[in-house]
Design an enzyme around this catalytic site. Structure first.
Site, PDB file in Angstrom:
ATOM      1  N   ARG A  27      65.530 -13.816   7.717  1.00  6.69           N
ATOM      2  CA  ARG A  27      65.992 -12.712   8.570  1.00  6.69           C
ATOM      3  C   ARG A  27      64.854 -12.298   9.489  1.00  6.69           C
ATOM      4  O   ARG A  27      63.770 -11.960   9.022  1.00  6.69           O
ATOM      5  CB  ARG A  27      66.447 -11.508   7.741  1.00  6.69           C
ATOM      6  CG  ARG A  27      67.373 -10.545   8.529  1.00  6.69           C
ATOM      7  CD  ARG A  27      67.699  -9.277   7.758  1.00  6.69           C
ATOM      8  NE  ARG A  27      66.530  -8.437   7.668  1.00  6.69           N
ATOM      9  CZ  ARG A  27      66.210  -7.689   6.606  1.00  6.69           C
ATOM     10  NH1 ARG A  27      66.993  -7.680   5.531  1.00  6.69           N
ATOM     11  NH2 ARG A  27      65.126  -6.964   6.605  1.00  6.69           N
ATOM     12  N   GLU A  36      59.145  -8.116  12.054  1.00  3.94           N
ATOM     13  CA  GLU A  36      58.619  -9.075  11.075  1.00  3.94           C
ATOM     14  C   GLU A  36      59.641 -10.175  10.856  1.00  3.94           C
ATOM     15  O   GLU A  36      60.808 -10.054  11.261  1.00  3.94           O
ATOM     16  CB  GLU A  36      58.308  -8.392   9.734  1.00  3.94           C
ATOM     17  CG  GLU A  36      59.541  -7.885   9.024  1.00  3.94           C
ATOM     18  CD  GLU A  36      59.359  -7.701   7.513  1.00  3.94           C
ATOM     19  OE1 GLU A  36      58.449  -8.296   6.917  1.00  3.94           O
ATOM     20  OE2 GLU A  36      60.184  -6.971   6.939  1.00  3.94           O
ATOM     21  N   ASN A  42      61.289 -12.415   7.735  1.00  5.06           N
ATOM     22  CA  ASN A  42      61.412 -12.475   6.270  1.00  5.06           C
ATOM     23  C   ASN A  42      61.813 -13.870   5.822  1.00  5.06           C
ATOM     24  O   ASN A  42      62.808 -14.417   6.311  1.00  5.06           O
ATOM     25  CB  ASN A  42      62.489 -11.493   5.806  1.00  5.06           C
ATOM     26  CG  ASN A  42      62.148 -10.063   6.175  1.00  5.06           C
ATOM     27  OD1 ASN A  42      61.298  -9.438   5.565  1.00  5.06           O
ATOM     28  ND2 ASN A  42      62.791  -9.547   7.224  1.00  5.06           N
ATOM     29  N   SER A  71      67.535  -9.085   2.524  1.00 11.63           N
ATOM     30  CA  SER A  71      68.666  -8.385   1.906  1.00 11.63           C
ATOM     31  C   SER A  71      69.649  -7.838   2.936  1.00 11.63           C
ATOM     32  O   SER A  71      69.455  -7.979   4.135  1.00 11.63           O
ATOM     33  CB  SER A  71      68.143  -7.267   1.012  1.00 11.63           C
ATOM     34  OG  SER A  71      67.315  -6.421   1.762  1.00 11.63           O
ATOM     35  N   LYS A  95      52.541 -11.632   6.665  1.00 12.09           N
ATOM     36  CA  LYS A  95      52.278 -10.970   7.943  1.00 12.09           C
ATOM     37  C   LYS A  95      51.139 -11.675   8.691  1.00 12.09           C
ATOM     38  O   LYS A  95      51.087 -11.673   9.919  1.00 12.09           O
ATOM     39  CB  LYS A  95      51.918  -9.498   7.711  1.00 12.09           C
ATOM     40  CG  LYS A  95      52.938  -8.722   6.875  1.00 12.09           C
ATOM     41  CD  LYS A  95      54.079  -8.190   7.693  1.00 12.09           C
ATOM     42  CE  LYS A  95      54.979  -7.181   6.994  1.00 12.09           C
ATOM     43  NZ  LYS A  95      55.705  -7.605   5.802  1.00 12.09           N
ATOM     44  N   LYS A 127      49.259  -3.283   8.539  1.00 12.41           N
ATOM     45  CA  LYS A 127      50.130  -3.848   7.487  1.00 12.41           C
ATOM     46  C   LYS A 127      49.363  -4.786   6.559  1.00 12.41           C
ATOM     47  O   LYS A 127      48.655  -5.671   7.029  1.00 12.41           O
ATOM     48  CB  LYS A 127      51.257  -4.672   8.121  1.00 12.41           C
ATOM     49  CG  LYS A 127      52.131  -3.936   9.097  1.00 12.41           C
ATOM     50  CD  LYS A 127      53.312  -4.818   9.512  1.00 12.41           C
ATOM     51  CE  LYS A 127      54.131  -4.163  10.598  1.00 12.41           C
ATOM     52  NZ  LYS A 127      55.329  -4.970  10.943  1.00 12.41           N
ATOM     53  N   GLU A 135      55.853  -7.210   1.059  1.00 17.96           N
ATOM     54  CA  GLU A 135      57.254  -7.102   1.457  1.00 17.96           C
ATOM     55  C   GLU A 135      57.901  -5.942   0.723  1.00 17.96           C
ATOM     56  O   GLU A 135      57.404  -5.504  -0.310  1.00 17.96           O
ATOM     57  CB  GLU A 135      58.019  -8.379   1.048  1.00 17.96           C
ATOM     58  CG  GLU A 135      57.487  -9.649   1.644  1.00 17.96           C
ATOM     59  CD  GLU A 135      57.536  -9.638   3.148  1.00 17.96           C
ATOM     60  OE1 GLU A 135      58.469  -9.036   3.697  1.00 17.96           O
ATOM     61  OE2 GLU A 135      56.629 -10.197   3.777  1.00 17.96           O
ATOM     62  N   GLY A 136      59.013  -5.476   1.268  1.00 17.88           N
ATOM     63  CA  GLY A 136      59.852  -4.559   0.504  1.00 17.88           C
ATOM     64  C   GLY A 136      59.721  -3.104   0.893  1.00 17.88           C
ATOM     65  O   GLY A 136      60.373  -2.244   0.321  1.00 17.88           O
ATOM     66  N   ARG A 148      69.915  -1.751  10.893  1.00 16.58           N
ATOM     67  CA  ARG A 148      69.468  -0.656  10.022  1.00 16.58           C
ATOM     68  C   ARG A 148      68.989   0.485  10.891  1.00 16.58           C
ATOM     69  O   ARG A 148      68.287   0.261  11.875  1.00 16.58           O
ATOM     70  CB  ARG A 148      68.298  -1.113   9.145  1.00 16.58           C
ATOM     71  CG  ARG A 148      68.733  -1.757   7.861  1.00 16.58           C
ATOM     72  CD  ARG A 148      67.526  -2.202   7.078  1.00 16.58           C
ATOM     73  NE  ARG A 148      66.637  -3.034   7.900  1.00 16.58           N
ATOM     74  CZ  ARG A 148      65.441  -3.431   7.510  1.00 16.58           C
ATOM     75  NH1 ARG A 148      64.959  -3.075   6.348  1.00 16.58           N
ATOM     76  NH2 ARG A 148      64.702  -4.195   8.298  1.00 16.58           N
TER      77      ARG A 148
HETATM   78  P1  ADP Z   1      58.201  -4.699   5.132  1.00 19.21           P
HETATM   79  O1  ADP Z   1      57.846  -6.098   4.813  1.00 19.21           O
HETATM   80  O2  ADP Z   1      57.674  -3.704   4.155  1.00 19.21           O
HETATM   81  O3  ADP Z   1      59.676  -4.537   5.424  1.00 19.21           O
HETATM   82  P2  ADP Z   1      57.823  -4.243   7.991  1.00 19.21           P
HETATM   83  O4  ADP Z   1      56.851  -5.001   8.799  1.00 19.21           O
HETATM   84  O5  ADP Z   1      59.245  -4.593   8.184  1.00 19.21           O
HETATM   85  O6  ADP Z   1      57.391  -4.361   6.462  1.00 19.21           O
HETATM   86  O7  ADP Z   1      57.619  -2.685   8.268  1.00 19.21           O
HETATM   87  C1  ADP Z   1      58.396  -1.694   7.629  1.00 19.21           C
HETATM   88  C2  ADP Z   1      59.014  -0.759   8.642  1.00 19.21           C
HETATM   89  O8  ADP Z   1      57.992  -0.174   9.458  1.00 19.21           O
HETATM   90  C3  ADP Z   1      59.946  -1.425   9.624  1.00 19.21           C
HETATM   91  O9  ADP Z   1      61.251  -1.514   9.101  1.00 19.21           O
HETATM   92  C4  ADP Z   1      59.860  -0.524  10.842  1.00 19.21           C
HETATM   93  O10 ADP Z   1      60.710   0.588  10.691  1.00 19.21           O
HETATM   94  C5  ADP Z   1      58.428  -0.036  10.799  1.00 19.21           C
HETATM   95  N1  ADP Z   1      57.574  -0.882  11.661  1.00 19.21           N
HETATM   96  C6  ADP Z   1      56.885  -1.979  11.290  1.00 19.21           C
HETATM   97  N2  ADP Z   1      56.223  -2.523  12.330  1.00 19.21           N
HETATM   98  C7  ADP Z   1      56.508  -1.760  13.397  1.00 19.21           C
HETATM   99  C8  ADP Z   1      56.116  -1.791  14.791  1.00 19.21           C
HETATM  100  N3  ADP Z   1      55.296  -2.728  15.271  1.00 19.21           N
HETATM  101  N4  ADP Z   1      56.600  -0.825  15.599  1.00 19.21           N
HETATM  102  C9  ADP Z   1      57.422   0.142  15.136  1.00 19.21           C
HETATM  103  N5  ADP Z   1      57.818   0.234  13.849  1.00 19.21           N
HETATM  104  C10 ADP Z   1      57.369  -0.703  12.978  1.00 19.21           C
HETATM  105 MG    MG Z   2      60.810  -5.107   6.984  1.00 19.17          MG
END
Ligand code: ADP
Ligand code: MG
Length: 509
Positions: A128, A150, A152, A157, A330, A392, A396-397, A483
């Site tokens: 995803r 990101e 996945n 999910s 990441k 970051k 994950e999660g 989402r």
């Molecule tokens: P995870 O693997 O924990 O899902 P993500 O990289 O998806 O990590 O980050 C979690 C949440 O943080 C995302 O769903 C988003 O809402 C926010 N986020 C992450 N990166 C960005 C970004 N570059 N700009 C804005 N929001 C972000």
């Molecule tokens: Mg995410």
């Protein structure tokens, strides 16, 4: 036009009554959070509640939506090529092993299996790719663009629930639960249905079939390796049921911590599942689908690593393999997306395809001693510049990131030797939107931020070596997820308690 519109008391009641009943009737549901229904009120675990959902489909730029779907096959190809290039992945992992125990453990597990020799050359990805719409806050007339949050590669999910929320919004439209003041926007043509539940199940079925016949005359099955307890169980159940009902494939749920009690390996490393309810009928496992194992919390005992290795070395097709899991770090995303990175064309030789993928990257920097890394350390340590970034770790999660002004004090407390475990990413700034979210029976209205996820299925054969040989057998785009979270929260996870599932109402311009 106001979107979403104000509802009269009667309109709101009609909409909510229908939303709540449709959701439970169709399994758009989760097990209730213990903060919502105390375990003592439901000792036998029979209750379910409506999954957090938006009342209206969110408005989403048509061009961005269509581009996200159109490039998913390129992303499948990219991440499959990365997972097949062990040597390249090794160079990435080497930068992390000293500062990230979890990545180190995954790598060691891969090496241990490699030592004994892998016996399955097929791999499955249920991917995803997550995006937000970006609009330069200083140039509000610039066209919106799609930027990747990101990618996945494990336990992606909400594919089960996503199909249902788009159907829910369509149903609400059909029964005139949406006021006529917005009928020029919300109309059937603009509501996008997600076929993710069926399509992801079809991906699992493709691996199941590619595995071939049983070597041991046992019945064949797919195993879902899961967390226990799992509140988001219905999302997974929708895939299990579609796998059975639409593809005739039997599957079982196996809590990750019970792997060694209910499975065994034959001498030729056929993975055998022994159902605890009927141990005399043993199944041969064609495909192991991980909805657990992506977080260090899933490995409280050393034995859990033995279990991961046991599954990895089996003849079953893994979704994902450890190398594919690692491709979702990441750090990999950062290496591809650091400005002027040469790496993308290694995996996507067609320059037109690579350019479209590149256009979805937001700048991401390492925090190491490279030139880009030194520059990023400066940006991250200064409160003025840090407010445009998110930090970051390789996790994950949800719930792991550090945002904006919190970055400098966080880094101050972290020994500099550990900074390279993190990546620094520019914040994506979506244009302002509004919606209403129903979560745990409470209605929240206001500004929201939407995140589009595009699912992709990829089944490939490894080349058994260094240089991304092998071939892709199946690759397709598999529907979408939207989402939506309140704009006061930086995090977006639905299960982690931040967001709601939503669907897209496409708009032009
Ligand atoms: P995870 O693997 O924990 O899902 P993500 O990289 O998806 O990590 O980050 C979690 C949440 O943080 C995302 O769903 C988003 O809402 C926010 N986020 C992450 N990166 C960005 C970004 N570059 N700009 C804005 N929001 C972000
Ligand atoms: Mg995410």
């Amino acid at each position: 036009m106001e979107y979403p519109p104000e509802l009269s008391k009667e309109e709101e009641k009609f909409l909510l009554d229908n939303l709540k009943d449709w959701s439970i009737a169709h399994g758009l549901a989760v097990r209730p959070a213990p903060t919502f229904v105390q375990p003592s009120q439901d000792p036998s675990g029979v209750l379910a509640s409506t999954a957090p959902v938006t009342l209206f489909p969110s408005l989403f730029p048509r061009s961005c939506f269509e581009e996200g779907l159109a490039i998913q096959k390129a992303y499948n190809e990219l991440y499959s090529a990365i997972a097949r290039d062990e040597k390249w992945l090794q160079s990435i992992v080497e930068e992390l092993v000293d500062v990230d125990d979890f990545v180190a453990k995954l790598w060691q597990t891969h090496l241990a299996v490699k030592d004994e020799g892998y016996v399955q050359d097929l791999s499955l990805g249920l991917f995803r790719s997550d995006y937000m719409v970006h609009q330069d806050p200083n140039k509000s007339d610039s066209p919106p663009g799609l930027k990747q949050v990101e990618f996945n590669t494990i336990a992606s999910s909400f594919g089960g629930l996503s199909s249902h929320v788009s159907a829910l919004h369509k149903f609400l439209l059909t029964i005139d639960a949406y006021p006529s003041s917005i009928s020029s926007v919300i109309k059937a043509d603009n509501l996008r249905q997600s076929k993710s539940a069926s399509s992801l199940a079809k991906g699992l079925a493709a691996a199941h079939k590619a595995y071939g016949p049983s070597r041991t005359s046992r019945p064949l099955c797919v195993v879902f390796v899961v967390q226990d307890p799992e509140r988001n169980v219905f999302d997974q159940r929708h895939l299990e049921y579609a796998l059975l009902e639409e593809n005739g494939v039997r599957s079982f749920r196996l809590p990750f911590g019970e792997t060694l009690s209910h499975t065994k390996l034959d001498a030729d490393r056929t993975l055998v599942y022994i159902p605890p309810n009927s141990p005399s009928t043993q199944y041969e496992v064609t495909t192991v689908y991980f909805r657990a194992g992506y977080s260090p919390d899933d490995y409280p005992k050393e034995q859990d690593w033995t279990a991961r290795q046991h599954l990895e070395k089996s003849r079953a097709i893994k979704c994902p393999s450890i190398l594919t899991h690692l491709a979702g770090c990441k750090k990999v995303q950062q290496v591809l997306a650091t400005p002027h990175s040469p790496h993308l064309k290694r995996f996507l030789p067609e320059s037109e395809v690579a350019a479209r993928v590149l256009a979805t990257f937001a700048p991401i920097y390492p925090l190491d001693s490279s030139e880009a890394g030194r520059e990023a350390r400066g940006l991250a340590a200064d409160p003025a510049s840090a407010s445009r970034y998110v930090l970051k770790p390789q996790r994950e999660g949800g719930g792991n990131n550090i945002y904006r002004k919190a970055i400098p004090p966080f880094l101050e407390k972290l020994p500099e030797t550990h900074w390279p475990a993190y990546i620094l990413m520019e914040m994506i700034e979506p244009p302002p939107l509004k919606n209403a979210i129903l979560r745990n029976g409470e209605l929240q209205r206001g500004g929201v931020i939407c995140e589009l996820g595009v699912y992709g299925i990829c089944l490939w054969r490894d080349g058994g070596g260094a240089e991304q040989k092998g071939e892709i057998l199946e690759s397709w785009e598999a529907g979408y997820l939207l989402r939506t979270k309140g704009d006061q929260s930086e995090e977006g996870g639905v299960a982690a308690g931040f967001g709601a599932v939503d669907s897209c109402c496409l708009v032009d311009g």
